[in-house]
Design a protein around this motif. Structure first.
Motif, PDB file in Angstrom:
ATOM      1  N   MET A   1       0.845  -1.200   0.000  1.00  0.00           N
ATOM      2  CA  MET A   1       0.000   0.000   0.000  1.00  0.00           C
ATOM      3  C   MET A   1       0.883   1.254   0.000  1.00  0.00           C
ATOM      4  SD  MET A   1      -3.091   0.831  -0.138  1.00  0.00           S
ATOM      5  CE  MET A   1      -3.374   2.537  -0.450  1.00  0.00           C
ATOM      6  N   PRO A   2       0.628   2.202  -0.928  1.00  0.00           N
ATOM      7  CA  PRO A   2       1.464   3.412  -0.958  1.00  0.00           C
ATOM      8  C   PRO A   2       1.270   4.259   0.296  1.00  0.00           C
ATOM      9  CG  PRO A   2      -0.385   3.597  -2.496  1.00  0.00           C
ATOM     10  CD  PRO A   2      -0.429   2.217  -1.920  1.00  0.00           C
ATOM     11  N   SER A   3       2.246   5.114   0.558  1.00  0.00           N
ATOM     12  CA  SER A   3       2.134   6.020   1.693  1.00  0.00           C
ATOM     13  C   SER A   3       1.260   7.221   1.290  1.00  0.00           C
ATOM     14  CB  SER A   3       3.547   6.419   2.101  1.00  0.00           C
ATOM     15  OG  SER A   3       3.546   7.705   2.577  1.00  0.00           O
ATOM     16  N   LEU A   4       0.247   7.485   2.100  1.00  0.00           N
ATOM     17  CA  LEU A   4      -0.780   8.485   1.769  1.00  0.00           C
ATOM     18  C   LEU A   4      -0.543   9.795   2.505  1.00  0.00           C
ATOM     19  CD1 LEU A   4      -3.956   8.806   0.839  1.00  0.00           C
ATOM     20  CD2 LEU A   4      -2.563   6.964  -0.056  1.00  0.00           C
TER      21      LEU A   4
ATOM     22  N   ALA B   1      -0.176   9.851  -3.127  1.00  0.00           N
ATOM     23  CA  ALA B   1       0.222   8.462  -2.827  1.00  0.00           C
ATOM     24  C   ALA B   1       1.693   8.340  -3.209  1.00  0.00           C
ATOM     25  CB  ALA B   1      -0.630   7.470  -3.616  1.00  0.00           C
ATOM     26  N   ASP B   2       2.526   8.020  -2.224  1.00  0.00           N
ATOM     27  CA  ASP B   2       3.983   8.014  -2.425  1.00  0.00           C
ATOM     28  C   ASP B   2       4.444   9.321  -3.071  1.00  0.00           C
ATOM     29  OD1 ASP B   2       4.284   5.540  -1.286  1.00  0.00           O
ATOM     30  OD2 ASP B   2       4.147   4.448  -3.189  1.00  0.00           O
ATOM     31  N   GLY B   3       3.855  10.424  -2.638  1.00  0.00           N
ATOM     32  CA  GLY B   3       4.282  11.746  -3.106  1.00  0.00           C
ATOM     33  C   GLY B   3       3.689  12.171  -4.435  1.00  0.00           C
ATOM     34  N   GLU B   4       2.933  11.291  -5.074  1.00  0.00           N
ATOM     35  CA  GLU B   4       2.374  11.629  -6.394  1.00  0.00           C
ATOM     36  C   GLU B   4       0.890  11.981  -6.234  1.00  0.00           C
ATOM     37  OE1 GLU B   4       1.220   9.331 -10.455  1.00  0.00           O
ATOM     38  OE2 GLU B   4       2.713   8.371  -9.142  1.00  0.00           O
ATOM     39  N   THR B   5       0.461  13.038  -6.941  1.00  0.00           N
ATOM     40  CA  THR B   5      -0.938  13.464  -6.820  1.00  0.00           C
ATOM     41  C   THR B   5      -1.857  12.438  -7.470  1.00  0.00           C
ATOM     42  OG1 THR B   5      -0.249  15.762  -6.914  1.00  0.00           O
ATOM     43  CG2 THR B   5      -2.570  15.316  -7.363  1.00  0.00           C
ATOM     44  N   VAL B   6      -2.792  11.931  -6.686  1.00  0.00           N
ATOM     45  CA  VAL B   6      -3.726  10.929  -7.230  1.00  0.00           C
ATOM     46  C   VAL B   6      -5.188  11.349  -7.052  1.00  0.00           C
ATOM     47  CG1 VAL B   6      -2.200   8.936  -6.974  1.00  0.00           C
ATOM     48  CG2 VAL B   6      -3.664   9.613  -5.060  1.00  0.00           C
TER      49      VAL B   6
ATOM     50  N   GLY C   1      -9.609   1.732  -7.003  1.00  0.00           N
ATOM     51  CA  GLY C   1      -9.644   0.282  -6.830  1.00  0.00           C
ATOM     52  C   GLY C   1      -8.353  -0.319  -6.317  1.00  0.00           C
ATOM     53  N   ARG C   2      -7.487   0.526  -5.713  1.00  0.00           N
ATOM     54  CA  ARG C   2      -6.207   0.027  -5.182  1.00  0.00           C
ATOM     55  C   ARG C   2      -6.090   0.282  -3.695  1.00  0.00           C
ATOM     56  NH1 ARG C   2      -2.747   3.325  -9.317  1.00  0.00           N
ATOM     57  NH2 ARG C   2      -1.497   3.534  -7.437  1.00  0.00           N
ATOM     58  N   GLY C   3      -7.216   0.576  -3.044  1.00  0.00           N
ATOM     59  CA  GLY C   3      -7.178   0.783  -1.592  1.00  0.00           C
ATOM     60  C   GLY C   3      -6.865   2.205  -1.170  1.00  0.00           C
ATOM     61  N   ILE C   4      -6.667   3.105  -2.151  1.00  0.00           N
ATOM     62  CA  ILE C   4      -6.261   4.474  -1.800  1.00  0.00           C
ATOM     63  C   ILE C   4      -7.411   5.231  -1.122  1.00  0.00           C
ATOM     64  CG2 ILE C   4      -5.538   6.702  -2.761  1.00  0.00           C
ATOM     65  CD1 ILE C   4      -3.922   5.125  -4.859  1.00  0.00           C
ATOM     66  N   GLY C   5      -8.627   5.063  -1.646  1.00  0.00           N
ATOM     67  CA  GLY C   5      -9.772   5.763  -1.051  1.00  0.00           C
ATOM     68  C   GLY C   5      -9.969   5.359   0.404  1.00  0.00           C
ATOM     69  N   SER C   6      -9.920   4.056   0.658  1.00  0.00           N
ATOM     70  CA  SER C   6     -10.108   3.565   2.031  1.00  0.00           C
ATOM     71  C   SER C   6      -9.021   4.098   2.954  1.00  0.00           C
ATOM     72  CB  SER C   6     -10.066   2.036   2.071  1.00  0.00           C
ATOM     73  OG  SER C   6     -10.983   1.500   1.156  1.00  0.00           O
TER      74      SER C   6
ATOM     75  N   VAL D   1     -20.453   1.601  -5.382  1.00  0.00           N
ATOM     76  CA  VAL D   1     -20.063   0.541  -4.442  1.00  0.00           C
ATOM     77  C   VAL D   1     -18.716   0.838  -3.804  1.00  0.00           C
ATOM     78  CG1 VAL D   1     -19.588  -1.931  -4.223  1.00  0.00           C
ATOM     79  CG2 VAL D   1     -21.378  -1.141  -5.772  1.00  0.00           C
ATOM     80  N   ALA D   2     -17.751   1.326  -4.598  1.00  0.00           N
ATOM     81  CA  ALA D   2     -16.410   1.566  -4.054  1.00  0.00           C
ATOM     82  C   ALA D   2     -16.462   2.609  -2.937  1.00  0.00           C
ATOM     83  CB  ALA D   2     -15.468   2.012  -5.164  1.00  0.00           C
ATOM     84  N   MET D   3     -17.204   3.701  -3.158  1.00  0.00           N
ATOM     85  CA  MET D   3     -17.281   4.734  -2.121  1.00  0.00           C
ATOM     86  C   MET D   3     -17.994   4.202  -0.887  1.00  0.00           C
ATOM     87  SD  MET D   3     -16.284   7.935  -1.696  1.00  0.00           S
ATOM     88  CE  MET D   3     -15.717   7.498  -0.081  1.00  0.00           C
TER      89      MET D   3
END
Ligand SMILES: CC(C)(COP(=O)(O)OP(=O)(O)OC[C@H]1O[C@@H](n2cnc3c(N)ncnc32)[C@H](O)[C@@H]1OP(=O)(O)O)[C@@H](O)C(=O)NCCC(=O)NCCS
Length: 180
Positions: A1-4, A61-66, A91-96, A125-127
Protein backbone atom coordinates in the motif's frame (compact mmCIF):
# COMPACT_ATOMS: atom_id res chain seq x y z
CA UNK A 1 0.00 0.00 0.00
CA UNK A 2 1.46 3.41 -0.96
CA UNK A 3 2.13 6.02 1.69
CA UNK A 4 -0.78 8.49 1.77
CA UNK A 5 -0.65 12.19 2.54
CA UNK A 6 -2.71 15.33 2.03
CA UNK A 7 -1.49 18.75 0.86
CA UNK A 8 -3.65 21.89 0.87
CA UNK A 9 -4.80 23.10 -2.55
CA UNK A 10 -3.63 26.71 -2.67
CA UNK A 11 -5.31 29.41 -4.72
CA UNK A 12 -4.48 30.83 -7.16
CA UNK A 13 -1.21 28.95 -7.65
CA UNK A 14 -2.91 25.53 -7.87
CA UNK A 15 -5.88 26.69 -9.99
CA UNK A 16 -4.57 25.35 -13.29
CA UNK A 17 -3.59 22.00 -11.75
CA UNK A 18 -7.03 21.69 -10.13
CA UNK A 19 -8.78 22.45 -13.43
CA UNK A 20 -6.52 20.01 -15.27
CA UNK A 21 -7.24 17.25 -12.72
CA UNK A 22 -10.99 17.69 -12.66
CA UNK A 23 -11.35 17.89 -16.43
CA UNK A 24 -9.06 14.92 -17.12
CA UNK A 25 -11.15 12.24 -15.40
CA UNK A 26 -14.62 10.80 -15.56
CA UNK A 27 -16.67 10.72 -12.37
CA UNK A 28 -19.46 8.27 -13.21
CA UNK A 29 -21.33 8.77 -9.94
CA UNK A 30 -21.35 12.56 -9.85
CA UNK A 31 -24.16 14.64 -11.27
CA UNK A 32 -21.62 16.21 -13.67
CA UNK A 33 -19.93 13.11 -14.95
CA UNK A 34 -17.32 14.69 -17.21
CA UNK A 35 -16.53 18.16 -15.91
CA UNK A 36 -15.07 20.48 -18.52
CA UNK A 37 -12.32 22.99 -17.77
CA UNK A 38 -15.03 25.66 -17.66
CA UNK A 39 -17.00 23.61 -15.12
CA UNK A 40 -13.89 23.25 -12.98
CA UNK A 41 -13.17 26.99 -13.13
CA UNK A 42 -16.78 27.67 -12.17
CA UNK A 43 -16.35 25.45 -9.11
CA UNK A 44 -13.27 27.44 -8.13
CA UNK A 45 -15.17 30.70 -8.60
CA UNK A 46 -18.00 29.28 -6.46
CA UNK A 47 -15.52 28.89 -3.60
CA UNK A 48 -15.18 25.10 -3.52
CA UNK A 49 -11.60 25.53 -2.23
CA UNK A 50 -11.37 28.93 -0.59
CA UNK A 51 -14.96 29.96 -0.01
CA UNK A 52 -16.17 30.59 3.50
CA UNK A 53 -15.85 27.38 5.52
CA UNK A 54 -14.44 25.43 2.55
CA UNK A 55 -11.08 23.74 2.03
CA UNK A 56 -9.44 21.46 -0.50
CA UNK A 57 -6.53 19.04 -0.39
CA UNK A 58 -4.53 17.08 -2.89
CA UNK A 59 -4.39 13.38 -2.11
CA UNK A 60 -0.84 12.11 -2.59
CA UNK A 61 0.22 8.46 -2.83
CA UNK A 62 3.98 8.01 -2.43
CA UNK A 63 4.28 11.75 -3.11
CA UNK A 64 2.37 11.63 -6.39
CA UNK A 65 -0.94 13.46 -6.82
CA UNK A 66 -3.73 10.93 -7.23
CA UNK A 67 -6.82 12.89 -6.23
CA UNK A 68 -8.57 15.75 -4.53
CA UNK A 69 -10.80 16.08 -1.52
CA UNK A 70 -12.98 19.13 -1.05
CA UNK A 71 -14.76 20.00 2.17
CA UNK A 72 -17.72 22.28 2.81
CA UNK A 73 -19.47 23.67 5.90
CA UNK A 74 -16.32 23.53 8.00
CA UNK A 75 -17.69 26.10 10.43
CA UNK A 76 -20.88 24.11 11.08
CA UNK A 77 -21.49 21.07 13.26
CA UNK A 78 -21.52 18.81 10.21
CA UNK A 79 -19.00 19.22 7.39
CA UNK A 80 -19.34 17.57 3.97
CA UNK A 81 -16.72 15.69 1.97
CA UNK A 82 -16.23 15.07 -1.76
CA UNK A 83 -13.34 12.67 -2.52
CA UNK A 84 -12.24 12.11 -6.13
CA UNK A 85 -9.38 9.92 -7.26
CA UNK A 86 -7.80 9.85 -10.71
CA UNK A 87 -9.27 7.06 -12.87
CA UNK A 88 -6.04 5.04 -12.77
CA UNK A 89 -5.75 5.37 -8.98
CA UNK A 90 -9.10 3.76 -8.19
CA UNK A 91 -9.64 0.28 -6.83
CA UNK A 92 -6.21 0.03 -5.18
CA UNK A 93 -7.18 0.78 -1.59
CA UNK A 94 -6.26 4.47 -1.80
CA UNK A 95 -9.77 5.76 -1.05
CA UNK A 96 -10.11 3.56 2.03
CA UNK A 97 -6.70 4.69 3.27
CA UNK A 98 -7.30 8.37 2.49
CA UNK A 99 -10.50 8.59 4.54
CA UNK A 100 -8.85 8.26 7.98
CA UNK A 101 -6.22 10.83 6.96
CA UNK A 102 -8.99 13.22 5.89
CA UNK A 103 -10.88 12.68 9.15
CA UNK A 104 -7.73 13.43 11.18
CA UNK A 105 -7.15 16.59 9.14
CA UNK A 106 -10.72 17.85 9.53
CA UNK A 107 -11.17 17.11 13.22
CA UNK A 108 -7.66 18.40 13.93
CA UNK A 109 -7.99 21.68 12.05
CA UNK A 110 -11.64 22.62 12.41
CA UNK A 111 -12.74 22.60 16.05
CA UNK A 112 -16.44 23.34 15.44
CA UNK A 113 -16.96 20.23 13.31
CA UNK A 114 -18.60 17.44 15.31
CA UNK A 115 -19.39 15.19 12.39
CA UNK A 116 -18.05 14.59 8.87
CA UNK A 117 -20.57 13.39 6.29
CA UNK A 118 -20.43 12.14 2.73
CA UNK A 119 -23.27 11.42 0.35
CA UNK A 120 -22.94 9.15 -2.60
CA UNK A 121 -25.09 7.49 -5.21
CA UNK A 122 -26.45 4.09 -4.23
CA UNK A 123 -24.54 2.29 -6.99
CA UNK A 124 -21.16 3.79 -6.03
CA UNK A 125 -20.06 0.54 -4.44
CA UNK A 126 -16.41 1.57 -4.05
CA UNK A 127 -17.28 4.73 -2.12
CA UNK A 128 -19.83 2.96 0.05
CA UNK A 129 -17.42 0.16 0.93
CA UNK A 130 -14.59 2.62 1.55
CA UNK A 131 -16.80 4.51 4.02
CA UNK A 132 -17.70 1.30 5.81
CA UNK A 133 -14.13 0.06 5.89
CA UNK A 134 -13.04 3.39 7.44
CA UNK A 135 -15.64 3.10 10.21
CA UNK A 136 -18.20 5.55 8.85
CA UNK A 137 -21.84 4.72 9.61
CA UNK A 138 -24.73 4.80 7.16
CA UNK A 139 -27.14 7.43 8.45
CA UNK A 140 -29.61 7.96 5.61
CA UNK A 141 -30.92 6.44 2.42
CA UNK A 142 -32.70 9.15 0.43
CA UNK A 143 -34.83 7.18 -2.01
CA UNK A 144 -34.93 8.80 -5.49
CA UNK A 145 -32.69 11.49 -4.03
CA UNK A 146 -30.07 11.52 -6.80
CA UNK A 147 -31.12 12.79 -10.25
CA UNK A 148 -29.82 10.75 -13.20
CA UNK A 149 -29.65 12.27 -16.69
CA UNK A 150 -32.20 10.59 -18.93
CA UNK A 151 -33.17 8.01 -16.32
CA UNK A 152 -35.01 7.43 -13.10
CA UNK A 153 -33.46 8.97 -10.02
CA UNK A 154 -31.39 6.72 -7.78
CA UNK A 155 -31.01 6.86 -4.03
CA UNK A 156 -28.52 9.10 -2.29
CA UNK A 157 -26.86 7.36 0.64
CA UNK A 158 -25.27 9.28 3.51
CA UNK A 159 -22.41 8.04 5.69
CA UNK A 160 -20.88 9.92 8.61
CA UNK A 161 -18.29 9.71 11.34
CA UNK A 162 -18.63 11.44 14.72
CA UNK A 163 -15.77 13.33 16.34
CA UNK A 164 -16.67 11.64 19.63
CA UNK A 165 -16.35 8.19 18.03
CA UNK A 166 -13.08 9.18 16.36
CA UNK A 167 -11.71 10.34 19.73
CA UNK A 168 -12.83 7.26 21.64
CA UNK A 169 -12.26 4.68 18.91
CA UNK A 170 -15.88 3.55 19.05
CA UNK A 171 -18.65 3.33 16.44
CA UNK A 172 -22.04 4.56 17.65
CA UNK A 173 -24.82 2.82 15.72
CA UNK A 174 -27.93 4.59 14.40
CA UNK A 175 -31.04 3.70 16.46
CA UNK A 176 -33.16 2.60 13.50
CA UNK A 177 -35.86 0.85 15.54
CA UNK A 178 -36.69 3.63 17.97
CA UNK A 179 -40.31 4.36 17.04
CA UNK A 180 -42.61 3.86 20.03
C1 LIG B 1 -14.97 6.33 -4.63
C2 LIG B 1 -13.46 6.26 -4.49
C3 LIG B 1 -12.95 7.48 -3.68
C4 LIG B 1 -13.10 4.97 -3.72
O1 LIG B 1 -11.72 4.87 -3.59
P1 LIG B 1 -10.94 3.59 -4.16
O2 LIG B 1 -9.50 3.77 -3.85
O3 LIG B 1 -11.30 3.39 -5.58
O4 LIG B 1 -11.58 2.41 -3.30
P2 LIG B 1 -10.75 1.24 -2.59
O5 LIG B 1 -9.76 0.67 -3.54
O6 LIG B 1 -10.25 1.74 -1.28
O7 LIG B 1 -11.89 0.15 -2.39
C5 LIG B 1 -12.87 0.24 -1.38
C6 LIG B 1 -13.74 -0.99 -1.46
O8 LIG B 1 -14.53 -0.93 -2.65
C7 LIG B 1 -14.26 -2.06 -3.49
N1 LIG B 1 -14.20 -1.54 -4.85
C8 LIG B 1 -13.26 -0.73 -5.37
N2 LIG B 1 -13.60 -0.42 -6.65
C9 LIG B 1 -14.75 -1.07 -6.91
C10 LIG B 1 -15.57 -1.14 -8.05
N3 LIG B 1 -15.29 -0.49 -9.17
N4 LIG B 1 -16.70 -1.89 -7.98
C11 LIG B 1 -17.02 -2.54 -6.84
N5 LIG B 1 -16.26 -2.49 -5.71
C12 LIG B 1 -15.14 -1.77 -5.76
C13 LIG B 1 -12.94 -2.59 -3.00
O9 LIG B 1 -12.83 -3.97 -3.27
C14 LIG B 1 -13.02 -2.32 -1.52
O10 LIG B 1 -13.88 -3.26 -0.93
P3 LIG B 1 -13.50 -4.00 0.44
O11 LIG B 1 -13.40 -2.90 1.47
O12 LIG B 1 -14.63 -4.91 0.67
O13 LIG B 1 -12.19 -4.64 0.20
C15 LIG B 1 -12.78 6.25 -5.91
O14 LIG B 1 -13.15 5.06 -6.59
C16 LIG B 1 -13.15 7.47 -6.74
O15 LIG B 1 -12.52 8.52 -6.63
N6 LIG B 1 -14.20 7.33 -7.61
C17 LIG B 1 -14.64 8.43 -8.45
C18 LIG B 1 -15.14 9.62 -7.65
C19 LIG B 1 -16.27 9.26 -6.72
O16 LIG B 1 -17.21 8.56 -7.06
N7 LIG B 1 -16.20 9.81 -5.51
C20 LIG B 1 -17.21 9.67 -4.48
C21 LIG B 1 -17.70 11.01 -4.10
S1 LIG B 1 -18.70 10.98 -2.63
Amino acid sequence: MPSLSLRPIVRPSDDDAFVAFLSAHEFPFHVRRRPTAADARARLADGVIDGPAAAGFWVLADGETVGTVTLEDLEDDTALIDLRLASDARGRGIGSTALPAIVTEVFGRFPSVRKLEGQTREDNVAMRRAFRRAGWVKEAHYREGWPVDGGSPLASVAYAILRSDWESGTVTPVPWDDEP
